[in-house]
Scaffold this motif. Structure first.
Motif, PDB file in Angstrom:
ATOM      1  N   ARG B  35       0.837  -1.199   0.000  1.00  0.00           N
ATOM      2  CA  ARG B  35       0.000   0.000   0.000  1.00  0.00           C
ATOM      3  C   ARG B  35       0.869   1.245   0.000  1.00  0.00           C
ATOM      4  NH1 ARG B  35      -4.455   1.477   4.448  1.00  0.00           N
ATOM      5  NH2 ARG B  35      -2.713   1.420   5.925  1.00  0.00           N
ATOM      6  N   HIS B  36       1.935   1.220   0.789  1.00  0.00           N
ATOM      7  CA  HIS B  36       2.818   2.384   0.838  1.00  0.00           C
ATOM      8  C   HIS B  36       3.579   2.594  -0.453  1.00  0.00           C
ATOM      9  CE1 HIS B  36       2.038   3.922   4.791  1.00  0.00           C
ATOM     10  NE2 HIS B  36       1.902   2.679   5.199  1.00  0.00           N
ATOM     11  N   SER B  37       3.634   1.544  -1.277  1.00  0.00           N
ATOM     12  CA  SER B  37       4.221   1.714  -2.607  1.00  0.00           C
ATOM     13  C   SER B  37       3.170   2.107  -3.625  1.00  0.00           C
ATOM     14  CB  SER B  37       4.875   0.396  -3.060  1.00  0.00           C
ATOM     15  OG  SER B  37       5.832  -0.005  -2.146  1.00  0.00           O
ATOM     16  N   GLY B  38       1.983   2.439  -3.120  1.00  0.00           N
ATOM     17  CA  GLY B  38       0.931   2.937  -4.012  1.00  0.00           C
ATOM     18  C   GLY B  38       0.055   1.862  -4.634  1.00  0.00           C
ATOM     19  N   LYS B  39       0.146   0.632  -4.122  1.00  0.00           N
ATOM     20  CA  LYS B  39      -0.635  -0.454  -4.719  1.00  0.00           C
ATOM     21  C   LYS B  39      -1.970  -0.646  -4.009  1.00  0.00           C
ATOM     22  CE  LYS B  39       2.876  -1.412  -7.330  1.00  0.00           C
ATOM     23  NZ  LYS B  39       2.859  -0.896  -8.715  1.00  0.00           N
ATOM     24  N   LYS B  40      -2.945  -1.192  -4.745  1.00  0.00           N
ATOM     25  CA  LYS B  40      -4.234  -1.578  -4.147  1.00  0.00           C
ATOM     26  C   LYS B  40      -4.155  -3.068  -3.826  1.00  0.00           C
ATOM     27  CE  LYS B  40      -8.513  -0.168  -4.884  1.00  0.00           C
ATOM     28  NZ  LYS B  40      -9.795  -0.086  -5.573  1.00  0.00           N
ATOM     29  N   VAL B  72     -19.101  -8.181  -0.682  1.00  0.00           N
ATOM     30  CA  VAL B  72     -18.271  -6.985  -0.735  1.00  0.00           C
ATOM     31  C   VAL B  72     -17.173  -7.138   0.311  1.00  0.00           C
ATOM     32  CG1 VAL B  72     -18.232  -4.482  -0.497  1.00  0.00           C
ATOM     33  CG2 VAL B  72     -20.296  -5.625  -1.355  1.00  0.00           C
ATOM     34  N   PRO B  73     -15.907  -7.016  -0.069  1.00  0.00           N
ATOM     35  CA  PRO B  73     -14.840  -7.163   0.928  1.00  0.00           C
ATOM     36  C   PRO B  73     -14.863  -5.976   1.897  1.00  0.00           C
ATOM     37  CG  PRO B  73     -13.905  -6.484  -1.167  1.00  0.00           C
ATOM     38  CD  PRO B  73     -15.363  -6.724  -1.407  1.00  0.00           C
ATOM     39  N   VAL B  74     -14.274  -6.186   3.059  1.00  0.00           N
ATOM     40  CA  VAL B  74     -14.232  -5.134   4.079  1.00  0.00           C
ATOM     41  C   VAL B  74     -13.024  -4.236   3.819  1.00  0.00           C
ATOM     42  CG1 VAL B  74     -13.908  -4.715   6.550  1.00  0.00           C
ATOM     43  CG2 VAL B  74     -15.389  -6.585   5.778  1.00  0.00           C
ATOM     44  N   PHE B  75     -13.268  -2.932   3.686  1.00  0.00           N
ATOM     45  CA  PHE B  75     -12.168  -1.990   3.481  1.00  0.00           C
ATOM     46  C   PHE B  75     -11.634  -1.546   4.830  1.00  0.00           C
ATOM     47  CE2 PHE B  75     -12.326  -1.783  -0.974  1.00  0.00           C
ATOM     48  CZ  PHE B  75     -13.662  -1.888  -1.358  1.00  0.00           C
ATOM     49  N   LYS B  80      -9.774   2.962   0.757  1.00  0.00           N
ATOM     50  CA  LYS B  80     -10.116   1.674   0.119  1.00  0.00           C
ATOM     51  C   LYS B  80      -8.893   1.054  -0.548  1.00  0.00           C
ATOM     52  CE  LYS B  80     -15.018   2.431  -0.497  1.00  0.00           C
ATOM     53  NZ  LYS B  80     -16.191   2.235  -1.311  1.00  0.00           N
ATOM     54  N   SER B  81      -7.718   1.287   0.014  1.00  0.00           N
ATOM     55  CA  SER B  81      -6.511   0.737  -0.607  1.00  0.00           C
ATOM     56  C   SER B  81      -6.232  -0.684  -0.167  1.00  0.00           C
ATOM     57  CB  SER B  81      -5.321   1.638  -0.274  1.00  0.00           C
ATOM     58  OG  SER B  81      -5.315   1.887   1.116  1.00  0.00           O
ATOM     59  N   ILE B  82      -6.805  -1.100   0.981  1.00  0.00           N
ATOM     60  CA  ILE B  82      -6.673  -2.494   1.427  1.00  0.00           C
ATOM     61  C   ILE B  82      -8.061  -3.036   1.741  1.00  0.00           C
ATOM     62  CG2 ILE B  82      -5.757  -4.073   3.170  1.00  0.00           C
ATOM     63  CD1 ILE B  82      -3.378  -2.326   3.543  1.00  0.00           C
ATOM     64  N   SER B  83      -8.381  -4.179   1.147  1.00  0.00           N
ATOM     65  CA  SER B  83      -9.672  -4.809   1.422  1.00  0.00           C
ATOM     66  C   SER B  83      -9.442  -6.246   1.892  1.00  0.00           C
ATOM     67  CB  SER B  83     -10.561  -4.794   0.176  1.00  0.00           C
ATOM     68  OG  SER B  83      -9.853  -5.265  -0.950  1.00  0.00           O
ATOM     69  N   LEU B  84     -10.360  -6.745   2.709  1.00  0.00           N
ATOM     70  CA  LEU B  84     -10.173  -8.058   3.328  1.00  0.00           C
ATOM     71  C   LEU B  84     -11.400  -8.940   3.191  1.00  0.00           C
ATOM     72  CD1 LEU B  84      -9.004  -6.875   6.888  1.00  0.00           C
ATOM     73  CD2 LEU B  84      -7.556  -7.145   4.880  1.00  0.00           C
ATOM     74  N   MET B  85     -11.182 -10.254   3.137  1.00  0.00           N
ATOM     75  CA  MET B  85     -12.283 -11.202   3.332  1.00  0.00           C
ATOM     76  C   MET B  85     -11.795 -12.310   4.250  1.00  0.00           C
ATOM     77  SD  MET B  85     -15.345 -12.065   3.137  1.00  0.00           S
ATOM     78  CE  MET B  85     -15.872 -10.724   2.093  1.00  0.00           C
ATOM     79  N   SER B  86     -12.606 -12.644   5.229  1.00  0.00           N
ATOM     80  CA  SER B  86     -12.233 -13.662   6.214  1.00  0.00           C
ATOM     81  C   SER B  86     -13.494 -14.234   6.827  1.00  0.00           C
ATOM     82  CB  SER B  86     -11.394 -13.004   7.317  1.00  0.00           C
ATOM     83  OG  SER B  86     -11.256 -13.848   8.428  1.00  0.00           O
ATOM     84  N   ILE B  87     -13.402 -15.489   7.282  1.00  0.00           N
ATOM     85  CA  ILE B  87     -14.559 -16.061   7.959  1.00  0.00           C
ATOM     86  C   ILE B  87     -14.825 -15.318   9.264  1.00  0.00           C
ATOM     87  CG2 ILE B  87     -13.437 -17.846   9.363  1.00  0.00           C
ATOM     88  CD1 ILE B  87     -15.667 -19.732   8.611  1.00  0.00           C
ATOM     89  N   GLY B  88     -13.759 -14.654   9.762  1.00  0.00           N
ATOM     90  CA  GLY B  88     -13.910 -13.858  10.977  1.00  0.00           C
ATOM     91  C   GLY B  88     -15.066 -12.874  10.899  1.00  0.00           C
ATOM     92  N   ALA B 117     -16.372  -9.757  -4.461  1.00  0.00           N
ATOM     93  CA  ALA B 117     -16.293  -8.722  -5.504  1.00  0.00           C
ATOM     94  C   ALA B 117     -15.103  -7.803  -5.209  1.00  0.00           C
ATOM     95  CB  ALA B 117     -17.596  -7.926  -5.542  1.00  0.00           C
ATOM     96  N   TRP B 118     -13.886  -8.260  -5.570  1.00  0.00           N
ATOM     97  CA  TRP B 118     -12.679  -7.512  -5.249  1.00  0.00           C
ATOM     98  C   TRP B 118     -12.539  -6.230  -6.072  1.00  0.00           C
ATOM     99  CZ3 TRP B 118     -10.295  -8.929  -0.986  1.00  0.00           C
ATOM    100  CH2 TRP B 118     -10.320 -10.267  -0.601  1.00  0.00           C
ATOM    101  N   GLY B 119     -13.105  -6.210  -7.267  1.00  0.00           N
ATOM    102  CA  GLY B 119     -12.876  -5.049  -8.121  1.00  0.00           C
ATOM    103  C   GLY B 119     -11.460  -5.098  -8.668  1.00  0.00           C
ATOM    104  N   ASP B 120     -10.856  -3.911  -8.847  1.00  0.00           N
ATOM    105  CA  ASP B 120      -9.505  -3.855  -9.390  1.00  0.00           C
ATOM    106  C   ASP B 120      -8.487  -3.859  -8.258  1.00  0.00           C
ATOM    107  OD1 ASP B 120     -10.585  -1.599 -11.971  1.00  0.00           O
ATOM    108  OD2 ASP B 120     -10.217  -3.764 -12.089  1.00  0.00           O
TER     109      ASP B 120
END
Lengths: 233, 266
Positions: B35-40, B72-75, B80-88, B117-120
């Motif tokens: 993320r700090h390198s500008g990535k999603k 929808v993943p959790v941002f 919205k640069s990091i999104s998560l999916m977990s059974i948690g 639905a991760w998107g890009d």
């Protein structure tokens, strides 16, 4: 007379820790022979069935369950005082199966290991709930990697900080015994890697003292429990 | 119909074989670095029994919502640069145990791979539980059509950990999954009081294994109480502790991943 059964099918660590790497299991008329460390300590693990340290056991649940059943049914343990079962992390096939297959006999209980951090405790609370669900008594919880004393300056560091009160708080909240806390000691990892007994190699380590206290409490629990069982009968 | 993974540029799996070596930690720090390198970045947590990822981003109390294309993943923040999916996120109570046998786990993993639905995304990091069993087989098979970049294997330095990671290497080979490299985690502890370095969990096992197996060695990450504390509190270690002992190693690992992907594109 002690038996150690390793049901971590994917990651069997016990052979190495016991100095038994490379040993094979022998079959006799009465079944599979455990591999003996000493006359009174026998071990069984899938590790003994693999021919190379690179061999991976890539099995789905049902096949793992089948091997666990074989371990319980076909290993000729003889007369033993304690059967200790080492499990993999999780609350899945191996855990359900061992409880199910041992259901007909009597399981004294489970000892649950955690480190002090919340990241570990949050999984351990689930493990405690698992035990309640399958009606497995909990002997108690051990807090492992509990603090480190620098060998040079003797100051203590909490490498895995108990930000939510560690095992102590969790045990209070869930009404479970805290059997003890074991500090980090580099000799523990070394002994395990060499397959030697840490308790013998470092008899004066604070970790050794902790282990011995915990083991004593487990024995006391089992003795009390047995006594109560006999009273009922 | 466009698949939910069509917008994901690179898929990276984090494996170990051994429990407690820091897979989720490495997955989290890698995501923060990227993320700090500008990535999603997205993280898919397929540890169904012990889902650690939500808490490491302080979103453990969030719920998951559905949209037309699935979950929808959790941002983790407004960017919205990091999104998560977990059974948690799907558990009613955080202490609820997921006591499922293989087939039920496999079904949810398949859904997690295709129905989020991760998107890009530039990177999707898949954090796994220890082992070489249902979760691992199902995840790799479900991801196969999407051609993952490869796997990072995490170990601690001791032989007992390396022993399991050797098996994980075999798993990757058998499943046709490229190994991007090995990380030796918890490699040494520098006492904050006197700066003496103690190899609490030994040293060098991960590097030796990489050499022996002919895979890249990505680096040693030391034990760092500031890192442990950050994870406990769901903070951004990469942003807040750039002078910390684990930071250079984590930054180096990330750089190697980025270099690897730019090579792959060219």
């Amino acid at each position: 007379q002690v038996a150690l059964l390793d049901i971590d099918i994917c990651g069997p660590s016990i052979p190495k820790m016991m100095g038994l790497e490379g040993e094979q299991v022998h079959q006799s008329g009465s079944g599979w022979s455990p591999v003996y460390v000493e006359e009174n300590l026998g071990v069984m693990s899938v590790g003994f069935l693999l021919s190379s340290p690179d061999d991976a056991v890539i099995w789905r649940g049902p096949k793992k369950n089948g091997l666990i059943k074989q371990f319980l049914r076909d290993v000729d343990w003889g007369e033993i005082d304690y059967l200790i079962v080492d499990t993999p992390p999780g609350t899945s096939d191996e855990h359900l199966s061992i409880v199910q297959y041992l259901g007909a006999t009597h399981i004294d209980g489970a000892v649950i290991i955690t480190t002090p951090q919340e990241v570990s405790l949050q999984d351990v609370r689930k493990e405690i709930n698992f035990c309640h669900k399958v009606k497995l008594p909990i002997i108690g919880v051990v807090e492992n990697m509990s603090g480190f004393i620098c060998p040079k300056c003797k100051n203590e560091s909490q490498i895995f900080p108990p930000t939510t009160g560690g095992a102590e708080k969790m045990c209070q909240n869930l009404n479970v015994s805290l059997l003890g806390k074991v500090p980090l000691d580099p000799q523990i990892g070394k002994s395990c890697d060499k397959g030697q007994s840490f308790l013998s190699e470092a008899p004066d380590s604070p970790a050794t003292l902790s282990y011995r206290n915990i083991i004593q409490r487990i024995q006391e629990y089992c003795d009390q429990h047995h006594f109560q069982e006999e009273k009922i009968i | 119909e466009r698949s939910n993974l069509a917008g994901v540029r690179h898929i990276l799996l984090v494996f170990s074989g051994k429990g407690g070596v820091g897979k989720s930690t490495i997955s989290t720090e890698l995501a923060l670095s990227l993320r700090h390198s500008g990535k999603k970045v997205g993280i898919l947590d397929v540890d169904l029994c012990g889902p650690s990822i939500p808490r490491m981003f302080r979103v453990q109390d969030n719920d998951v919502h559905q949209c037309d294309s699935g979950w929808v993943p959790v941002f983790v923040d407004q960017d919205k640069s990091i999104s998560l999916m977990s059974i948690g996120f799907l558990l009613e109570k955080p202490d609820d145990a997921v006591v499922w046998r293989g087939p039920k786990k496999n079904a949810l993993i398949k859904q997690f791979v295709t129905d989020v639905a991760w998107g890009d995304l530039d990177f999707l990091i898949v954090d796994t539980p220890p082992g070489t069993s249902d979760e691992h087989i199902s995840t790799v098979e479900a991801l196969r059509p999407y051609k993952p970049l490869g796997a990072i294997l995490v170990t601690t330095p001791q032989a007992v950990s390396v022993g399991d990671v050797r098996r994980e290497l075999t798993f990757c080979k058998k499943m046709g999954l490229r190994v991007l490299g090995i990380v030796e985690n918890m490699s040494g502890f520098v006492c904050p009081h006197c700066s003496e370095c103690t190899n609490i969990f030994s040293k060098g096992g991960g590097e030796e294994l990489a050499k022996h197996a002919g895979v890249p060695f990505l680096g040693c990450v030391p034990l760092d109480p500031q890192l442990s504390q950050s994870l406990e509190e769901g903070r951004d270690f990469i942003q807040e502790f750039p002078r910390s002992s684990a930071f250079p190693a984590l930054a180096h690992i990330t750089q190697q991943i980025l270099d690897g992907t730019s090579q792959r594109s060219s």
